[in-house]
Write an enzyme that holds these catalytic residues in place. Structure first.
Site, mmCIF file in Angstrom:
data_model
loop_
_atom_site.group_PDB
_atom_site.id
_atom_site.type_symbol
_atom_site.label_atom_id
_atom_site.label_comp_id
_atom_site.label_asym_id
_atom_site.label_seq_id
_atom_site.Cartn_x
_atom_site.Cartn_y
_atom_site.Cartn_z
ATOM 1 N N TYR A 155 -11.033 46.242 -11.904
ATOM 2 C CA TYR A 155 -12.494 46.415 -11.851
ATOM 3 C C TYR A 155 -12.922 47.560 -12.780
ATOM 4 O O TYR A 155 -14.049 47.594 -13.268
ATOM 5 C CB TYR A 155 -12.937 46.658 -10.409
ATOM 6 C CG TYR A 155 -14.393 46.356 -10.139
ATOM 7 C CD1 TYR A 155 -14.932 45.096 -10.415
ATOM 8 C CD2 TYR A 155 -15.238 47.329 -9.611
ATOM 9 C CE1 TYR A 155 -16.274 44.832 -10.165
ATOM 10 C CE2 TYR A 155 -16.570 47.070 -9.356
ATOM 11 C CZ TYR A 155 -17.082 45.822 -9.635
ATOM 12 O OH TYR A 155 -18.413 45.556 -9.386
ATOM 13 N N LYS A 162 -20.442 51.323 -10.679
ATOM 14 C CA LYS A 162 -20.995 51.122 -9.326
ATOM 15 C C LYS A 162 -21.096 52.450 -8.573
ATOM 16 O O LYS A 162 -22.023 52.652 -7.790
ATOM 17 C CB LYS A 162 -20.143 50.116 -8.539
ATOM 18 C CG LYS A 162 -20.240 48.681 -9.049
ATOM 19 C CD LYS A 162 -21.643 48.128 -9.052
ATOM 20 C CE LYS A 162 -21.693 46.640 -9.356
ATOM 21 N NZ LYS A 162 -23.058 46.163 -9.627
#
Ligand code: NAP
Length: 262
Positions: A155, A162
């Site tokens: 990720y 995020k």
């Protein structure tokens, strides 16, 4: 009568019927909200227009959120079309595919900048552009993921983005508090969407998620839509700056259940 009756919701990030933005749009429409939709660019128009028609939405505008001029145009058009706006949804993320593979330390400067610009800064830019149009009692909402908090292999830069998005949510909640506008984030479990397809190893992770989550089920865009309705409704009147998990409880787990011995 729906709990969003009389409210106007502007949704950014609709790509197709698998998008989280579509789950949110449908749930808000079902609860009586008047919908406006914005999508990234011309390539998506063919898919987005019929979806907008299905929820009686006449406000359908392209906006590349990496361009301040696009944001200014859509904000002015939305202001003219709706007057005040109650709900602003940010369901947008982007990272170059190569950045979601291999070690995080290989993230390029440009890849880092792009991910942060489109996935984080755009929420700040939209909040600023819509600030004059947001009605007291209104709400803004963005979409985040557990990779913000813990390492999710591959990720990479999106996890860092995020984290910044969640921090931005708190700072925006502080800024907008005196205006009576709430700002929250939903941290959704993995869902098979276009954006998710770009994350290397997503399929395996998606499968393992249901094995490990307390509720033993993957989540759907409908689940996220329902939670979004709650957070943007008057039922959540004093909830702001929060990250709400819609993840079958996955985030509470420390280690997976050991395999049972025969
Ligand atoms: P999606 O359907 O692909 O939606 C992502 C949207 O972002 C697309 O409409 C995409 O348009 C748009 N976008 C990208 N760059 C843009 C730009 N410059 N200007 C305007 N729009 C732009 O995927 P999704 O999974 O629903 O993603 C929505 C949000 O949920 C994202 O923030 C994502 O990180 C988050 N989320 C997803 C999951 C998951 O497992 N799917 C889990 C947790 C959180 P294009 O298609 O043209 O790029």
């Amino acid at each position: 009568m729906g709990i969003l009756e009389g409210k106007t919701a502007l949704v950014f990030g609709l790509a197709n019927e698998r998008s989280i933005a579509w789950g949110i749009t449908q749930a808000m429409h079902a609860q009586g909200a008047k919908i406006g939709i914005s999508y990234a660019g011309e390539a998506l128009e063919r898919r987005v227009r019929p979806l907008a028609a299905a929820v009686g939405c006449a406000f359908v505008e392209a906006c590349d959120v990496s361009k301040d001029a696009d944001i200014a145009v859509v904000a002015a058009k939305a202001g003219a079309a709706f007057g005040q706006i109650d709900i602003l949804i940010h369901s947008i993320a982007f990272a170059v595919r190569d950045e979601l593979n291999g070690p995080y330390y290989n993230t390029s400067r440009e890849g880092f900048r792009t991910a942060m610009d489109i996935s984080v800064y755009s929420f700040v830019a939209l909040a600023r552009a819509f600030q004059p149009w947001m009605r007291r009692g209104g709400a803004m909402l963005c979409m985040t993921y557990y990779g913000a908090e813990k390492v999710v292999p591959h990720y990479n830069v999106m996890g860092v983005a995020k984290s910044a998005l969640e921090a931005s949510t708190r700072y925006l909640a502080y800024d907008f508090g005196p205006q009576g506008v709430r700002v929250n984030a939903i941290s959704a479990g993995p869902i098979r969407t276009l954006a998710a397809a770009g994350v290397s190893g997503f399929k395996d992770m998606y499968r393992q998620f249901a094995e490990m989550a307390p509720l033993r089920e993957n989540i759907t865009t409908e689940d996220v839509g329902n939670a979004a309705v709650f957070l943007c409704s008057d039922m959540a009147a004093h909830i702001t700056g929060e990250v709400l998990y819609v993840d079958s409880g996955y985030n509470i787990m420390g280690v997976p259940e050991p395999p049972t011995k025969e």
